[in-house]
Design an enzyme around this catalytic site. Structure first.
Site, PDB file in Angstrom:
ATOM      1  N   TYR A  38      93.899  64.816   4.363  1.00  0.00           N
ATOM      2  CA  TYR A  38      95.105  65.227   5.110  1.00  0.00           C
ATOM      3  C   TYR A  38      95.472  64.181   6.153  1.00  0.00           C
ATOM      4  CZ  TYR A  38      97.721  67.350   8.945  1.00  0.00           C
ATOM      5  OH  TYR A  38      98.639  67.569   9.949  1.00  0.00           O
ATOM      6  N   LYS A  65      98.817  61.733   6.453  1.00  0.00           N
ATOM      7  CA  LYS A  65      99.732  61.714   7.615  1.00  0.00           C
ATOM      8  C   LYS A  65      99.795  60.304   8.197  1.00  0.00           C
ATOM      9  CE  LYS A  65     101.693  64.671   9.331  1.00  0.00           C
ATOM     10  NZ  LYS A  65     103.038  65.276   9.072  1.00  0.00           N
ATOM     11  N   THR A  90     100.353  63.974  13.706  1.00  0.00           N
ATOM     12  CA  THR A  90      99.188  64.687  14.219  1.00  0.00           C
ATOM     13  C   THR A  90      98.219  63.755  14.943  1.00  0.00           C
ATOM     14  OG1 THR A  90      97.207  65.875  13.480  1.00  0.00           O
ATOM     15  CG2 THR A  90      98.166  64.373  11.913  1.00  0.00           C
ATOM     16  N   ASP A  91      97.400  64.337  15.806  1.00  0.00           N
ATOM     17  CA  ASP A  91      96.356  63.538  16.468  1.00  0.00           C
ATOM     18  C   ASP A  91      95.227  63.160  15.496  1.00  0.00           C
ATOM     19  OD1 ASP A  91      95.209  66.068  16.173  1.00  0.00           O
ATOM     20  OD2 ASP A  91      94.663  66.316  18.273  1.00  0.00           O
ATOM     21  N   GLU A  92      95.184  63.844  14.341  1.00  0.00           N
ATOM     22  CA  GLU A  92      94.070  63.589  13.410  1.00  0.00           C
ATOM     23  C   GLU A  92      94.096  62.181  12.837  1.00  0.00           C
ATOM     24  OE1 GLU A  92      92.860  66.618  10.782  1.00  0.00           O
ATOM     25  OE2 GLU A  92      93.313  68.201  12.201  1.00  0.00           O
TER      26      GLU A  92
HETATM   27  P1  NAD Z   1     102.910  74.732   7.755  1.00  0.00           P
HETATM   28  O1  NAD Z   1     101.873  74.483   6.719  1.00  0.00           O
HETATM   29  O2  NAD Z   1     102.903  76.014   8.496  1.00  0.00           O
HETATM   30  O3  NAD Z   1     104.361  74.592   7.100  1.00  0.00           O
HETATM   31  C1  NAD Z   1     104.721  73.527   6.259  1.00  0.00           C
HETATM   32  C2  NAD Z   1     106.113  73.816   5.719  1.00  0.00           C
HETATM   33  O4  NAD Z   1     106.512  72.707   4.889  1.00  0.00           O
HETATM   34  C3  NAD Z   1     106.197  75.072   4.861  1.00  0.00           C
HETATM   35  O5  NAD Z   1     107.338  75.824   5.191  1.00  0.00           O
HETATM   36  C4  NAD Z   1     106.314  74.525   3.434  1.00  0.00           C
HETATM   37  O6  NAD Z   1     107.003  75.382   2.556  1.00  0.00           O
HETATM   38  C5  NAD Z   1     107.044  73.228   3.680  1.00  0.00           C
HETATM   39  N1  NAD Z   1     106.825  72.248   2.615  1.00  0.00           N
HETATM   40  C6  NAD Z   1     105.610  71.847   2.130  1.00  0.00           C
HETATM   41  N2  NAD Z   1     105.797  70.955   1.148  1.00  0.00           N
HETATM   42  C7  NAD Z   1     107.132  70.763   1.034  1.00  0.00           C
HETATM   43  C8  NAD Z   1     107.937  69.942   0.210  1.00  0.00           C
HETATM   44  N3  NAD Z   1     107.398  69.141  -0.724  1.00  0.00           N
HETATM   45  N4  NAD Z   1     109.288  69.974   0.361  1.00  0.00           N
HETATM   46  C9  NAD Z   1     109.836  70.790   1.299  1.00  0.00           C
HETATM   47  N5  NAD Z   1     109.120  71.608   2.088  1.00  0.00           N
HETATM   48  C10 NAD Z   1     107.791  71.590   1.954  1.00  0.00           C
HETATM   49  O7  NAD Z   1     102.852  73.486   8.728  1.00  0.00           O
HETATM   50  P2  NAD Z   1     102.843  73.410  10.329  1.00  0.00           P
HETATM   51  O8  NAD Z   1     101.506  73.765  10.822  1.00  0.00           O
HETATM   52  O9  NAD Z   1     104.048  74.091  10.833  1.00  0.00           O
HETATM   53  O10 NAD Z   1     103.009  71.817  10.521  1.00  0.00           O
HETATM   54  C11 NAD Z   1     104.303  71.225  10.531  1.00  0.00           C
HETATM   55  C12 NAD Z   1     104.163  69.729  10.747  1.00  0.00           C
HETATM   56  O11 NAD Z   1     103.497  69.491  11.985  1.00  0.00           O
HETATM   57  C13 NAD Z   1     103.330  69.016   9.699  1.00  0.00           C
HETATM   58  O12 NAD Z   1     103.924  67.766   9.429  1.00  0.00           O
HETATM   59  C14 NAD Z   1     101.966  68.836  10.345  1.00  0.00           C
HETATM   60  O13 NAD Z   1     101.303  67.702   9.824  1.00  0.00           O
HETATM   61  C15 NAD Z   1     102.382  68.642  11.783  1.00  0.00           C
HETATM   62  N6  NAD Z   1     101.367  69.041  12.780  1.00  0.00           N
HETATM   63  C16 NAD Z   1     100.820  70.307  12.737  1.00  0.00           C
HETATM   64  C17 NAD Z   1      99.924  70.697  13.723  1.00  0.00           C
HETATM   65  C18 NAD Z   1      99.312  72.085  13.730  1.00  0.00           C
HETATM   66  O14 NAD Z   1      98.423  72.340  14.546  1.00  0.00           O
HETATM   67  N7  NAD Z   1      99.748  73.009  12.892  1.00  0.00           N
HETATM   68  C19 NAD Z   1      99.569  69.796  14.728  1.00  0.00           C
HETATM   69  C20 NAD Z   1     100.121  68.516  14.731  1.00  0.00           C
HETATM   70  C21 NAD Z   1     101.035  68.153  13.753  1.00  0.00           C
HETATM   71  O1  DAU Z   2      94.869  68.393  15.291  1.00  0.00           O
HETATM   72  C1  DAU Z   2      96.077  68.723  14.683  1.00  0.00           C
HETATM   73  C2  DAU Z   2      95.807  69.407  13.369  1.00  0.00           C
HETATM   74  O2  DAU Z   2      95.326  70.711  13.688  1.00  0.00           O
HETATM   75  C3  DAU Z   2      97.012  69.492  12.462  1.00  0.00           C
HETATM   76  O3  DAU Z   2      97.440  68.198  12.114  1.00  0.00           O
HETATM   77  C4  DAU Z   2      96.680  70.287  11.201  1.00  0.00           C
HETATM   78  O4  DAU Z   2      97.827  70.438  10.398  1.00  0.00           O
HETATM   79  C5  DAU Z   2      96.168  71.654  11.612  1.00  0.00           C
HETATM   80  O5  DAU Z   2      95.761  72.370  10.471  1.00  0.00           O
HETATM   81  C6  DAU Z   2      95.002  71.523  12.589  1.00  0.00           C
HETATM   82  O6  DAU Z   2      93.824  70.969  11.915  1.00  0.00           O
HETATM   83  P1  DAU Z   2      92.359  71.534  12.207  1.00  0.00           P
HETATM   84  O7  DAU Z   2      91.506  71.238  11.058  1.00  0.00           O
HETATM   85  O8  DAU Z   2      91.900  71.095  13.552  1.00  0.00           O
HETATM   86  O9  DAU Z   2      92.718  73.112  12.318  1.00  0.00           O
HETATM   87  P2  DAU Z   2      91.956  74.414  11.759  1.00  0.00           P
HETATM   88  O10 DAU Z   2      92.621  75.583  12.399  1.00  0.00           O
HETATM   89  O11 DAU Z   2      91.815  74.395  10.290  1.00  0.00           O
HETATM   90  O12 DAU Z   2      90.507  74.249  12.406  1.00  0.00           O
HETATM   91  C7  DAU Z   2      90.325  74.166  13.806  1.00  0.00           C
HETATM   92  C8  DAU Z   2      88.838  73.966  14.051  1.00  0.00           C
HETATM   93  O13 DAU Z   2      88.154  75.175  13.699  1.00  0.00           O
HETATM   94  C9  DAU Z   2      88.213  72.890  13.197  1.00  0.00           C
HETATM   95  O14 DAU Z   2      87.208  72.242  13.958  1.00  0.00           O
HETATM   96  C10 DAU Z   2      87.585  73.640  12.028  1.00  0.00           C
HETATM   97  C11 DAU Z   2      87.187  74.965  12.660  1.00  0.00           C
HETATM   98  N1  DAU Z   2      87.268  76.154  11.772  1.00  0.00           N
HETATM   99  C12 DAU Z   2      88.396  76.344  11.044  1.00  0.00           C
HETATM  100  C13 DAU Z   2      88.519  77.446  10.225  1.00  0.00           C
HETATM  101  C14 DAU Z   2      89.768  77.675   9.399  1.00  0.00           C
HETATM  102  C15 DAU Z   2      86.221  77.051  11.752  1.00  0.00           C
HETATM  103  O15 DAU Z   2      85.197  76.869  12.440  1.00  0.00           O
HETATM  104  N2  DAU Z   2      86.341  78.158  10.948  1.00  0.00           N
HETATM  105  C16 DAU Z   2      87.443  78.373  10.164  1.00  0.00           C
HETATM  106  O16 DAU Z   2      87.464  79.407   9.436  1.00  0.00           O
END
Ligand code: NAD
Ligand code: DAU
Length: 357
Positions: free
Chosen positions: A161, A165, A135-137
Site C-alpha cells: 500500500y 502511494k 499518507t505518512d506511510e
Molecule cells: P476509503 O477506503 O474509505 O475510500 C476509498 C474510496 O475510493 C472509496 O469510495 C472507493 O469506492 C473509491 N475507489 C477505490 N478505487 C477506485 C477507483 N479505481 N476508481 C474510483 N474510485 C475508487 O479511503 P479513505 O480512508 O477515505 O482514504 C482516502 C484517501 O486518503 C486515500 O488516498 C488514502 O491513501 C488517503 N489517506 C488515508 C488515511 C486514513 O487514515 N484513512 C490517512 C492518510 C491518507
Molecule cells: O498512516 C496513515 C494510514 O493509516 C493510511 O494511509 C491508511 O490508508 C490507513 O488505513 C491507516 O493505515 P494503518 O495500517 O495505520 O491503519 P489501521 O487502522 O489498519 O491500523 C492502525 C494500527 O492498528 C496499525 O498499527 C495496525 C493495528 N491494528 C489494526 C487492525 C485493523 C491492530 O492492532 N488490530 C487490527 O485489527
C-alpha cells in the site's frame, strides 16, 4: 475553485471532505467520481444527494475516456484526488489492485488533467489545481527517539500500500516538474471519525467491543500512530487548496502519538462509561493479542511545522473528545453499520484477515 472533481468521495475521508466543502463554500459545484468498490458507500452522502451543487458519477479512475469526458463536461478546474485502495492488510494479502488503482489510476487522472488543462488550454492555468491526498506511510517507520518526518524526509515505504502511494506521489511531482501541472500534495497521518469503513483499527474495536467479541491487537500493541480527526484533515486540505503554493507538499498530523493498545483501552473505557449496564463490562477483558502484521511499521510521527507556520493550520479536535464522539457516532448509526456488515464481501474479509491470526 468553482468546479471541483472529488475522486473517491463515497469513501471515508472523501465523503467527509464533500460535506465540509459544501458547508464551507457557497458557490461551488462538486462532482464525486467513485467506482463504489467495497469501501465506497453512497449512504455516506445521502444528506447532500439533493443539493444542486452536488452530483455523483460512478466510474473508475483507470478509465481514461470516462475521466477525460467528465473533466470536459464539467469544466473541472480543481481535482481533489482521494480514490485509492487504502487498507494495509488488504495490500499484504492482495497487492495487485493497489498498483492498478493507486498507481495506474493516479497516472490516468494526471494524463487527463494534462490534456485538458495543459494541452487544450481550456481554462486559465492559474485557476487549476491537482490536489493529491497521500499518507505518512510513504516515509516508512521511525525508531524510538528518531525525529518526526518533515516534508524533506526521503521516502522509504514498507507495505505494498505505502509503495503504491509513494509511486503516485512521485508521478504527481513529476507531472509538476516536467509539464508544469499545478499540483499540491498532502501527506497525512491516521484519520478517525464518522463513516470510517469498519476494517480499520478504531471502528473494528468499537463494533467488536459493543458485541462482546474479541478485540484483535496485532503483536504487542506498542506500535504508534499519529491520530487525526477526519474533520481536521478536511480543513487542512481545504486550506491547502485555497492558500497552498502550487508545487508544494504539506505534512498533516494530529499531534497525538499513543500506542495502539492505549487507543483500544481508551475505547473500552469509554464504552464502560457510557454503557454501565453492558454485559461485556469491563470491555478491556475482550482484548486479545494476535499474530502481528507482516512488516508492521513501528512508529509514525508527523512534523506539521510547515502547514502551521505557512497556512496557520492546527488540529482542533482533542483525541479524548474525538474518540468519544466517534464511539457515539457508531452507536447512533446502527443501520449504516448493519448494511456494511451484512455484505458477503465484508464477512469474507473479516474471516480472511482474522480467522487464522
Ligand atoms: P476509503 O477506503 O474509505 O475510500 C476509498 C474510496 O475510493 C472509496 O469510495 C472507493 O469506492 C473509491 N475507489 C477505490 N478505487 C477506485 C477507483 N479505481 N476508481 C474510483 N474510485 C475508487 O479511503 P479513505 O480512508 O477515505 O482514504 C482516502 C484517501 O486518503 C486515500 O488516498 C488514502 O491513501 C488517503 N489517506 C488515508 C488515511 C486514513 O487514515 N484513512 C490517512 C492518510 C491518507
Ligand atoms: O498512516 C496513515 C494510514 O493509516 C493510511 O494511509 C491508511 O490508508 C490507513 O488505513 C491507516 O493505515 P494503518 O495500517 O495505520 O491503519 P489501521 O487502522 O489498519 O491500523 C492502525 C494500527 O492498528 C496499525 O498499527 C495496525 C493495528 N491494528 C489494526 C487492525 C485493523 C491492530 O492492532 N488490530 C487490527 O485489527
Amino acid at each position: 475553485m468553482k468546479n471541483v472533481l472529488v475522486t473517491g468521495g463515497a469513501g471515508f475521508i472523501g465523503s467527509n471532505f464533500i460535506h465540509h466543502l459544501l458547508r464551507a463554500e457557497r458557490d461551488v459545484s462538486v462532482v464525486n467520481l467513485d467506482a463504489l468498490t467495497y469501501a465506497g458507500n453512497p449512504d455516506n452522502l445521502q444528506d447532500v444527494a439533493d443539493d444542486p451543487r452536488y452530483s455523483f458519477a460512478q466510474g473508475n479512475i483507470c478509465d481514461a475516456e470516462f475521466v477525460e469526458g467528465l473533466l470536459r463536461e464539467r469544466q473541472v478546474d480543481t481535482i481533489v484526488h482521494f480514490a485509492a485502495e487504502t487498507h494495509v492488510d488488504r495490500s499484504i494479502l492482495g497487492p495487485r489492485q493497489f498498483i492498478e488503482t493507486n498507481v495506474i489510476g493516479t497516472f490516468t487522472l494526471l494524463e487527463a488533467a494534462r490534456k485538458f488543462w495543459l494541452q487544450e488550454k481550456t481554462l486559465p492555468l492559474e485557476s487549476v489545481r491537482f490536489h493529491h491526498v497521500s499518507t505518512d506511510e510513504v516515509f516508512g517507520s521511525l525508531a524510538p527517539g528518531e525525529p518526526a518526518w518533515t516534508e524533506e524526509t526521503p521516502y522509504a515505504p514498507n507495505s505494498p500500500y505505502a509503495a503504491s502511494k509513494a509511486s503516485s506521489d512521485h508521478l504527481v511531482r513529476a507531472y509538476g516538474h516536467t509539464y508544469k501541472l499545478p499540483y499540491t500534495i498532502t501527506n497525512c497521518s491516521n484519520n478517525y471519525g464518522p463513516y470510517q469503513f469498519p476494517e480499520k483499527l478504531i471502528p473494528v474495536i468499537i463494533l467488536n467491543a459493543m458485541e462482546g467479541k474479541p478485540l484483535p491487537v496485532y503483536g504487542d500493541g506498542q506500535q504508534i500512530r499519529d491520530w487525526l480527526h477526519v474533520e481536521d484533515h478536511c480543513e487542512a486540505i481545504h486550506l491547502v487548496l485555497k492558500r497552498g503554493a502550487p508545487g508544494s507538499t504539506y505534512n498533516i498530523g494530529g499531534e497525538n502519538q499513543p500506542a495502539n493498545l492505549t487507543i483500544v483501552e481508551t475505547i473500552c473505557d469509554i464504552l464502560d462509561e457510557i454503557h454501565p449496564e453492558s454485559p461485556h463490562k469491563p470491555h478491556r477483558n475482550l482484548i486479545q493479542f494476535v499474530t502481528d502484521r507482516p512488516g508492521h511499521d513501528r512508529r509514525y510521527d508527523m512534523d506539521t511545522h510547515k502547514i502551521s507556520t505557512e497556512l496557520g493550520w492546527r488540529p482542533r479536535h482533542s483525541l479524548t473528545q474525538g474518540l468519544l464522539d466517534t464511539v457515539q457516532w457508531y452507536l447512533s448509526h446502527p443501520e449504516w453499520v448493519t448494511a456494511i456488515r451484512q455484505k458477503h464481501e465484508y464477512q469474507g474479509w473479516m474471516e480472511a484477515n482474522y480467522k487464522s491470526r
